[in-house]
Design an enzyme around this catalytic site. Structure first.
Site, PDB file in Angstrom:
ATOM      1  N   ASN A   9     102.059  47.777 -16.692  1.00  0.00           N
ATOM      2  CA  ASN A   9     102.454  46.517 -16.050  1.00  0.00           C
ATOM      3  C   ASN A   9     101.178  45.821 -15.599  1.00  0.00           C
ATOM      4  O   ASN A   9     100.555  46.230 -14.629  1.00  0.00           O
ATOM      5  CB  ASN A   9     103.369  46.817 -14.852  1.00  0.00           C
ATOM      6  CG  ASN A   9     103.738  45.550 -14.095  1.00  0.00           C
ATOM      7  OD1 ASN A   9     103.403  44.438 -14.521  1.00  0.00           O
ATOM      8  ND2 ASN A   9     104.427  45.711 -12.973  1.00  0.00           N
ATOM      9  N   TRP A  10     100.816  44.766 -16.345  1.00  0.00           N
ATOM     10  CA  TRP A  10      99.555  44.086 -16.049  1.00  0.00           C
ATOM     11  C   TRP A  10      99.694  43.032 -14.957  1.00  0.00           C
ATOM     12  O   TRP A  10      98.724  42.322 -14.658  1.00  0.00           O
ATOM     13  CB  TRP A  10      98.965  43.497 -17.341  1.00  0.00           C
ATOM     14  CG  TRP A  10      98.401  44.557 -18.248  1.00  0.00           C
ATOM     15  CD1 TRP A  10      98.131  45.855 -17.901  1.00  0.00           C
ATOM     16  CD2 TRP A  10      98.027  44.430 -19.623  1.00  0.00           C
ATOM     17  NE1 TRP A  10      97.620  46.537 -18.970  1.00  0.00           N
ATOM     18  CE2 TRP A  10      97.539  45.698 -20.046  1.00  0.00           C
ATOM     19  CE3 TRP A  10      98.058  43.379 -20.549  1.00  0.00           C
ATOM     20  CZ2 TRP A  10      97.090  45.918 -21.350  1.00  0.00           C
ATOM     21  CZ3 TRP A  10      97.611  43.608 -21.847  1.00  0.00           C
ATOM     22  CH2 TRP A  10      97.131  44.858 -22.238  1.00  0.00           C
ATOM     23  N   LYS A  11     100.894  42.884 -14.422  1.00  0.00           N
ATOM     24  CA  LYS A  11     101.094  41.969 -13.287  1.00  0.00           C
ATOM     25  C   LYS A  11     100.412  40.622 -13.588  1.00  0.00           C
ATOM     26  O   LYS A  11     100.480  40.160 -14.712  1.00  0.00           O
ATOM     27  CB  LYS A  11     100.603  42.636 -11.999  1.00  0.00           C
ATOM     28  CG  LYS A  11     101.274  44.010 -11.812  1.00  0.00           C
ATOM     29  CD  LYS A  11     101.080  44.638 -10.467  1.00  0.00           C
ATOM     30  CE  LYS A  11     101.833  45.972 -10.426  1.00  0.00           C
ATOM     31  NZ  LYS A  11     101.776  46.630  -9.124  1.00  0.00           N
ATOM     32  N   HIS A  95     111.214  44.366 -10.273  1.00  0.00           N
ATOM     33  CA  HIS A  95     110.032  45.026  -9.698  1.00  0.00           C
ATOM     34  C   HIS A  95     109.983  44.733  -8.195  1.00  0.00           C
ATOM     35  O   HIS A  95     110.364  43.651  -7.762  1.00  0.00           O
ATOM     36  CB  HIS A  95     108.765  44.515 -10.390  1.00  0.00           C
ATOM     37  CG  HIS A  95     107.555  45.314 -10.023  1.00  0.00           C
ATOM     38  ND1 HIS A  95     106.864  45.089  -8.849  1.00  0.00           N
ATOM     39  CD2 HIS A  95     106.941  46.352 -10.631  1.00  0.00           C
ATOM     40  CE1 HIS A  95     105.869  45.966  -8.774  1.00  0.00           C
ATOM     41  NE2 HIS A  95     105.893  46.740  -9.845  1.00  0.00           N
ATOM     42  N   GLU A  97     107.677  43.859  -6.334  1.00  0.00           N
ATOM     43  CA  GLU A  97     106.943  42.633  -5.977  1.00  0.00           C
ATOM     44  C   GLU A  97     107.821  41.400  -6.169  1.00  0.00           C
ATOM     45  O   GLU A  97     107.700  40.421  -5.439  1.00  0.00           O
ATOM     46  CB  GLU A  97     105.644  42.549  -6.796  1.00  0.00           C
ATOM     47  CG  GLU A  97     104.621  43.568  -6.303  1.00  0.00           C
ATOM     48  CD  GLU A  97     103.690  44.106  -7.368  1.00  0.00           C
ATOM     49  OE1 GLU A  97     103.574  43.513  -8.449  1.00  0.00           O
ATOM     50  OE2 GLU A  97     103.064  45.167  -7.098  1.00  0.00           O
ATOM     51  N   GLU A 167     110.082  53.457  -8.454  1.00  0.00           N
ATOM     52  CA  GLU A 167     108.784  53.039  -7.919  1.00  0.00           C
ATOM     53  C   GLU A 167     108.878  52.968  -6.395  1.00  0.00           C
ATOM     54  O   GLU A 167     109.253  51.921  -5.849  1.00  0.00           O
ATOM     55  CB  GLU A 167     108.396  51.668  -8.486  1.00  0.00           C
ATOM     56  CG  GLU A 167     108.165  51.672  -9.978  1.00  0.00           C
ATOM     57  CD  GLU A 167     107.111  50.649 -10.389  1.00  0.00           C
ATOM     58  OE1 GLU A 167     106.175  51.028 -11.099  1.00  0.00           O
ATOM     59  OE2 GLU A 167     107.202  49.478  -9.979  1.00  0.00           O
ATOM     60  N   GLY A 173     100.057  50.617  -5.672  1.00  0.00           N
ATOM     61  CA  GLY A 173      98.760  50.018  -5.363  1.00  0.00           C
ATOM     62  C   GLY A 173      98.100  50.592  -4.117  1.00  0.00           C
ATOM     63  O   GLY A 173      97.135  50.018  -3.602  1.00  0.00           O
ATOM     64  N   SER A 213     100.831  54.330  -8.263  1.00  0.00           N
ATOM     65  CA  SER A 213      99.521  55.005  -8.266  1.00  0.00           C
ATOM     66  C   SER A 213      99.437  56.153  -9.266  1.00  0.00           C
ATOM     67  O   SER A 213      98.876  57.206  -8.965  1.00  0.00           O
ATOM     68  CB  SER A 213      99.147  55.471  -6.848  1.00  0.00           C
ATOM     69  OG  SER A 213      99.029  54.356  -5.988  1.00  0.00           O
ATOM     70  N   GLY A 234     100.436  50.304 -12.999  1.00  0.00           N
ATOM     71  CA  GLY A 234      99.796  49.031 -12.690  1.00  0.00           C
ATOM     72  C   GLY A 234      98.289  49.136 -12.842  1.00  0.00           C
ATOM     73  O   GLY A 234      97.757  49.138 -13.958  1.00  0.00           O
ATOM     74  N   GLY A 235      97.600  49.269 -11.733  1.00  0.00           N
ATOM     75  CA  GLY A 235      96.131  49.225 -11.684  1.00  0.00           C
ATOM     76  C   GLY A 235      95.421  50.017 -12.775  1.00  0.00           C
ATOM     77  O   GLY A 235      94.513  49.494 -13.433  1.00  0.00           O
TER      78      GLY A 235
HETATM   79  P1  13P Z   1     100.063  50.872  -9.398  1.00  0.00           P
HETATM   80  O1  13P Z   1      99.993  51.777 -10.591  1.00  0.00           O
HETATM   81  O2  13P Z   1      98.891  49.924  -9.325  1.00  0.00           O
HETATM   82  O3  13P Z   1     100.326  51.611  -8.121  1.00  0.00           O
HETATM   83  O4  13P Z   1     101.323  49.906  -9.626  1.00  0.00           O
HETATM   84  C1  13P Z   1     102.542  50.474  -9.935  1.00  0.00           C
HETATM   85  C2  13P Z   1     103.463  49.397 -10.351  1.00  0.00           C
HETATM   86  O5  13P Z   1     103.831  48.543  -9.587  1.00  0.00           O
HETATM   87  C3  13P Z   1     103.892  49.386 -11.758  1.00  0.00           C
HETATM   88  O6  13P Z   1     104.940  48.503 -11.944  1.00  0.00           O
END
Ligand code: 13P
Length: 249
Positions: A9-11, A95, A97, A167, A173, A213, A234-235
């Protein structure tokens, strides 16, 4: 055996050129192409470039959101019809967010899920508790509510491509990862809700990903847990080296 799915997920990161460069650098680093389902989920404006770049590689491309209507006067929104026309196969829904910053609710998640399934997209529905809910012992209740409402009115036949991602919001994050045991117990609750909504046979095949994470140094122990059917990352998915270290767990 459920085939594992690893989704990046590149957000709100990367331009089309960044995505092309990422795919070029990432493809040669995959150790076992075809072992797992690997999905890249860039921002909408990067979908075309990413789809072009992954052609012939077996990688899939997903969107990070969709609107529930197929078209209409909804400024700034994107529909299932547009995603399918591009060649997108997966879509992240609900998600945390989106729930936190863009007022998405269990009801909009349900409508979006229905819309994605209608179009033949594989939806990755995100659920998870915030820290206060975990500390108050409400995790199972929150997961049950999110799942019941997300799955409401949807038949097992229609839900065939459904994927769920657990999640926990406190792990996103933050560098705090749920232990494989914490994730597994949440996944069991989600699976029970899938039994309720779609039946035991369906629930047995349902893939439940863990997200929060996931890093090269913890992915192996997470993926070794039989209840964890993959990851939503994500990250650590933003860099070809760390993302390849994850998919090569
Ligand atoms: P991180 O891997 O950066 O914690 O993010 C997880 C996420 O929100 C994937 O959708």
């Amino acid at each position: 055996m459920r085939k594992k799915l690893l989704a990046a997920n590149w957000k709100m990161y990367k331009t089309p050129d960044d995505c092309r460069a990422f795919v070029r650098d990432f493809l040669p680093l995959i150790a076992n192409p075809g072992r797992d389902e690997i999905v890249l989920c860039p921002p909408y404006v990067d979908l075309h470039a990413t789809l072009e770049a992954v052609k012939g590689s077996g990688l899939c491309v997903g969107a990070q959101n969709l609107h529930w209507e197929k078209e209409g006067a909804f400024t700034g929104e994107v529909s299932r019809v547009m995603l399918v026309a591009l060649g997108v196969t997966h879509v992240i829904i609900g998600h945390s967010e989106r729930r936190q910053y863009f007022a998405e609710t269990d009801d909009t998640v349900n409508r979006k899920l229905e819309s994605a399934l209608e179009a033949g997209l594989a939806p990755i529905v995100c659920v998870g508790e915030v820290l206060e809910e975990r500390e108050a012992g409400l995790t199972d209740d929150v997961l049950r509510r999110q799942c019941t409402r997300a799955f409401s009115g949807i038949s097992a036949k229609k839900a065939e491509k459904l994927v769920v991602a657990y999640e926990p919001v406190w792990a996103i994050g933050t560098g705090k990862t749920a232990t494989p045991q914490i994730a597994a117990s949440a996944h069991l609750v989600i699976r029970e809700e899938a039994v309720e909504a779609f039946g035991a046979e369906f629930a047995d095949k349902l893939r439940i990903l863990y997200g929060g994470s996931v890093k090269p140094d913890n992915v192996k122990s997470l993926m070794a847990e039989p209840e964890i059917d993959g990851g939503l990352v994500g990250g650590a998915s933003l860099d070809p080296k760390s993302w390849s270290a994850i998919v090569n767990y």
